[in-house]
Design a protein around this motif. Structure first.
Motif, PDB file in Angstrom:
ATOM      1  N   LEU A   5       0.805  -1.221   0.000  1.00  0.00           N
ATOM      2  CA  LEU A   5       0.000   0.000   0.000  1.00  0.00           C
ATOM      3  C   LEU A   5       0.839   1.272   0.000  1.00  0.00           C
ATOM      4  CD1 LEU A   5      -2.856  -1.008   2.466  1.00  0.00           C
ATOM      5  CD2 LEU A   5      -2.966  -0.864  -0.020  1.00  0.00           C
ATOM      6  N   ASN A   6       2.143   1.144  -0.138  1.00  0.00           N
ATOM      7  CA  ASN A   6       3.022   2.317  -0.116  1.00  0.00           C
ATOM      8  C   ASN A   6       2.736   3.298  -1.244  1.00  0.00           C
ATOM      9  OD1 ASN A   6       4.321   1.606   2.210  1.00  0.00           O
ATOM     10  ND2 ASN A   6       6.027   0.611   1.180  1.00  0.00           N
ATOM     11  N   PHE A   7       2.130   2.823  -2.331  1.00  0.00           N
ATOM     12  CA  PHE A   7       1.848   3.726  -3.446  1.00  0.00           C
ATOM     13  C   PHE A   7       0.737   4.725  -3.092  1.00  0.00           C
ATOM     14  CE2 PHE A   7      -1.233   0.388  -3.924  1.00  0.00           C
ATOM     15  CZ  PHE A   7      -2.393   1.061  -4.320  1.00  0.00           C
ATOM     16  N   ALA A   8      -0.132   4.366  -2.144  1.00  0.00           N
ATOM     17  CA  ALA A   8      -1.239   5.251  -1.761  1.00  0.00           C
ATOM     18  C   ALA A   8      -0.688   6.380  -0.885  1.00  0.00           C
ATOM     19  CB  ALA A   8      -2.304   4.463  -1.025  1.00  0.00           C
ATOM     20  N   THR A   9      -1.176   7.603  -1.137  1.00  0.00           N
ATOM     21  CA  THR A   9      -0.592   8.759  -0.455  1.00  0.00           C
ATOM     22  C   THR A   9      -1.395   9.216   0.748  1.00  0.00           C
ATOM     23  OG1 THR A   9      -1.721  10.207  -2.015  1.00  0.00           O
ATOM     24  CG2 THR A   9       0.573   9.606  -2.514  1.00  0.00           C
ATOM     25  N   THR A  10      -2.686   8.970   0.789  1.00  0.00           N
ATOM     26  CA  THR A  10      -3.499   9.406   1.922  1.00  0.00           C
ATOM     27  C   THR A  10      -4.153   8.186   2.564  1.00  0.00           C
ATOM     28  OG1 THR A  10      -5.532   9.645   0.649  1.00  0.00           O
ATOM     29  CG2 THR A  10      -4.040  11.552   0.700  1.00  0.00           C
ATOM     30  N   LYS A  16      -9.212   2.678   0.352  1.00  0.00           N
ATOM     31  CA  LYS A  16      -9.825   2.288  -0.918  1.00  0.00           C
ATOM     32  C   LYS A  16      -8.979   1.230  -1.622  1.00  0.00           C
ATOM     33  CE  LYS A  16     -12.285   6.582  -1.894  1.00  0.00           C
ATOM     34  NZ  LYS A  16     -12.370   7.761  -2.767  1.00  0.00           N
ATOM     35  N   ALA A  17      -7.674   1.381  -1.565  1.00  0.00           N
ATOM     36  CA  ALA A  17      -6.777   0.409  -2.192  1.00  0.00           C
ATOM     37  C   ALA A  17      -6.915  -0.953  -1.522  1.00  0.00           C
ATOM     38  CB  ALA A  17      -5.334   0.890  -2.127  1.00  0.00           C
ATOM     39  N   TYR A 138      -9.231 -19.468   2.533  1.00  0.00           N
ATOM     40  CA  TYR A 138      -9.976 -18.270   2.162  1.00  0.00           C
ATOM     41  C   TYR A 138     -10.359 -17.482   3.408  1.00  0.00           C
ATOM     42  CZ  TYR A 138     -13.529 -15.287   0.066  1.00  0.00           C
ATOM     43  OH  TYR A 138     -14.264 -14.211  -0.338  1.00  0.00           O
ATOM     44  N   ASP A 139     -10.824 -18.174   4.457  1.00  0.00           N
ATOM     45  CA  ASP A 139     -11.174 -17.499   5.708  1.00  0.00           C
ATOM     46  C   ASP A 139      -9.959 -16.805   6.319  1.00  0.00           C
ATOM     47  OD1 ASP A 139     -13.836 -18.205   5.560  1.00  0.00           O
ATOM     48  OD2 ASP A 139     -13.650 -19.944   6.901  1.00  0.00           O
ATOM     49  N   ALA A 140      -8.822 -17.472   6.283  1.00  0.00           N
ATOM     50  CA  ALA A 140      -7.597 -16.861   6.818  1.00  0.00           C
ATOM     51  C   ALA A 140      -7.226 -15.621   6.006  1.00  0.00           C
ATOM     52  CB  ALA A 140      -6.455 -17.872   6.803  1.00  0.00           C
ATOM     53  N   LEU A 141      -7.368 -15.697   4.696  1.00  0.00           N
ATOM     54  CA  LEU A 141      -7.080 -14.554   3.834  1.00  0.00           C
ATOM     55  C   LEU A 141      -8.029 -13.399   4.135  1.00  0.00           C
ATOM     56  CD1 LEU A 141      -5.511 -13.357   1.433  1.00  0.00           C
ATOM     57  CD2 LEU A 141      -7.183 -14.429  -0.069  1.00  0.00           C
ATOM     58  N   LEU A 142      -9.311 -13.705   4.297  1.00  0.00           N
ATOM     59  CA  LEU A 142     -10.281 -12.656   4.616  1.00  0.00           C
ATOM     60  C   LEU A 142      -9.976 -11.998   5.964  1.00  0.00           C
ATOM     61  CD1 LEU A 142     -13.741 -14.051   3.466  1.00  0.00           C
ATOM     62  CD2 LEU A 142     -12.473 -12.142   2.511  1.00  0.00           C
ATOM     63  N   ARG A 143      -9.622 -12.804   6.963  1.00  0.00           N
ATOM     64  CA  ARG A 143      -9.267 -12.243   8.273  1.00  0.00           C
ATOM     65  C   ARG A 143      -8.090 -11.284   8.141  1.00  0.00           C
ATOM     66  NH1 ARG A 143     -10.210 -17.328  10.040  1.00  0.00           N
ATOM     67  NH2 ARG A 143      -8.014 -17.883  10.063  1.00  0.00           N
ATOM     68  N   SER A 144      -7.091 -11.704   7.380  1.00  0.00           N
ATOM     69  CA  SER A 144      -5.908 -10.875   7.178  1.00  0.00           C
ATOM     70  C   SER A 144      -6.271  -9.561   6.488  1.00  0.00           C
ATOM     71  CB  SER A 144      -4.879 -11.647   6.351  1.00  0.00           C
ATOM     72  OG  SER A 144      -3.821 -10.822   5.976  1.00  0.00           O
ATOM     73  N   GLU A 145      -7.089  -9.643   5.469  1.00  0.00           N
ATOM     74  CA  GLU A 145      -7.474  -8.432   4.735  1.00  0.00           C
ATOM     75  C   GLU A 145      -8.323  -7.516   5.611  1.00  0.00           C
ATOM     76  OE1 GLU A 145      -6.207  -7.449   1.798  1.00  0.00           O
ATOM     77  OE2 GLU A 145      -5.002  -9.246   2.044  1.00  0.00           O
ATOM     78  N   ARG A 146      -9.192  -8.086   6.426  1.00  0.00           N
ATOM     79  CA  ARG A 146     -10.005  -7.264   7.330  1.00  0.00           C
ATOM     80  C   ARG A 146      -9.120  -6.545   8.351  1.00  0.00           C
ATOM     81  NH1 ARG A 146     -14.338 -11.913   7.527  1.00  0.00           N
ATOM     82  NH2 ARG A 146     -15.693 -11.197   5.851  1.00  0.00           N
ATOM     83  N   GLU A 147      -8.092  -7.236   8.823  1.00  0.00           N
ATOM     84  CA  GLU A 147      -7.160  -6.609   9.753  1.00  0.00           C
ATOM     85  C   GLU A 147      -6.447  -5.434   9.086  1.00  0.00           C
ATOM     86  OE1 GLU A 147      -4.615  -9.746  11.101  1.00  0.00           O
ATOM     87  OE2 GLU A 147      -6.214 -10.710  12.250  1.00  0.00           O
ATOM     88  N   LYS A 148      -6.076  -5.608   7.828  1.00  0.00           N
ATOM     89  CA  LYS A 148      -5.410  -4.527   7.093  1.00  0.00           C
ATOM     90  C   LYS A 148      -6.345  -3.335   6.923  1.00  0.00           C
ATOM     91  CE  LYS A 148      -2.475  -7.713   4.545  1.00  0.00           C
ATOM     92  NZ  LYS A 148      -2.265  -8.385   3.263  1.00  0.00           N
ATOM     93  N   ILE A 149      -7.601  -3.619   6.599  1.00  0.00           N
ATOM     94  CA  ILE A 149      -8.575  -2.539   6.418  1.00  0.00           C
ATOM     95  C   ILE A 149      -8.798  -1.811   7.739  1.00  0.00           C
ATOM     96  CG2 ILE A 149     -11.012  -2.042   5.938  1.00  0.00           C
ATOM     97  CD1 ILE A 149     -10.843  -4.205   3.751  1.00  0.00           C
TER      98      ILE A 149
END
Length: 163
Positions: A5-10, A16-17, A138-149
């Motif tokens: 996500l380093n490309f995102a500036t704000t 959103k990314a 898939y559940d593990a991936l979703l958990r990880s993505e939710r944590e990132k969000i």
């Protein structure tokens, strides 16, 4: 913060990314499942069934070849063949810890369930279902993505509070 996500500036751009990436990962997993359902879960030949069982057991082609005393190329030929003699099938079945009939009737969509066999004077009940493994990943991936969000939302909130 995740490197991707380093490309995102704000913080809002980053949020959103992350949402977009989660959406794309869901699309990729659905496509993967469709491919698996078409190819992996429907092996047609005896060779394909042997290859699927070998992979589900976590064995490399070379390892199975060594267990039955043939070259990797010979094992490759077996896994691409339509027919196999009963003697060779029995050797492969023994190396895979399954019955020859199991290989003949194998359907990967149902997984390796309740395959009971004898080992060291005891009975082992081995359960494995590839669909359950896909869902677990898939559940593990979703958990990880939710944590990132969630992290990105916290960063966004912190940025808002600074202003």
């Amino acid at each position: 913060m995740p490197d991707f996500l380093n490309f995102a500036t704000t913080p809002m751009t980053k949020c959103k990314a992350a949402a977009y990436i989660l959406h794309r990962l869901t699309d990729i997993l659905l496509t993967f499942y469709q491919i698996m359902e078409q190819d992996f879960f429907r092996p047609n030949t005896i060779g394909q069934r042997i290859a699927r069982i070998r992979k589900m057991k976590g064995l490399k082609q070379e390892t199975l070849a060594e267990l039955i005393g043939i070259s990797r190329q010979a094992m490759s030929n077996i896994e691409t063949s339509d027919n196999i003699d009963d003697e060779k099938l029995a050797e492969i079945a023994k190396a895979l810890d399954v019955a020859p009939e199991f290989i003949k009737n194998f359907n990967a969509g149902t997984g390796i369930n309740n395959n009971i066999y004898q080992q060291n004077d005891g009975t082992i009940n081995y359960n494995f279902n590839p669909i359950e493994k896909i869902v677990e990943l898939y559940d593990a991936l979703l958990r990880s993505e939710r944590e990132k969000i969630e992290l990105l939302q916290q960063l966004l909130q912190a940025e808002r509070e600074k202003k």
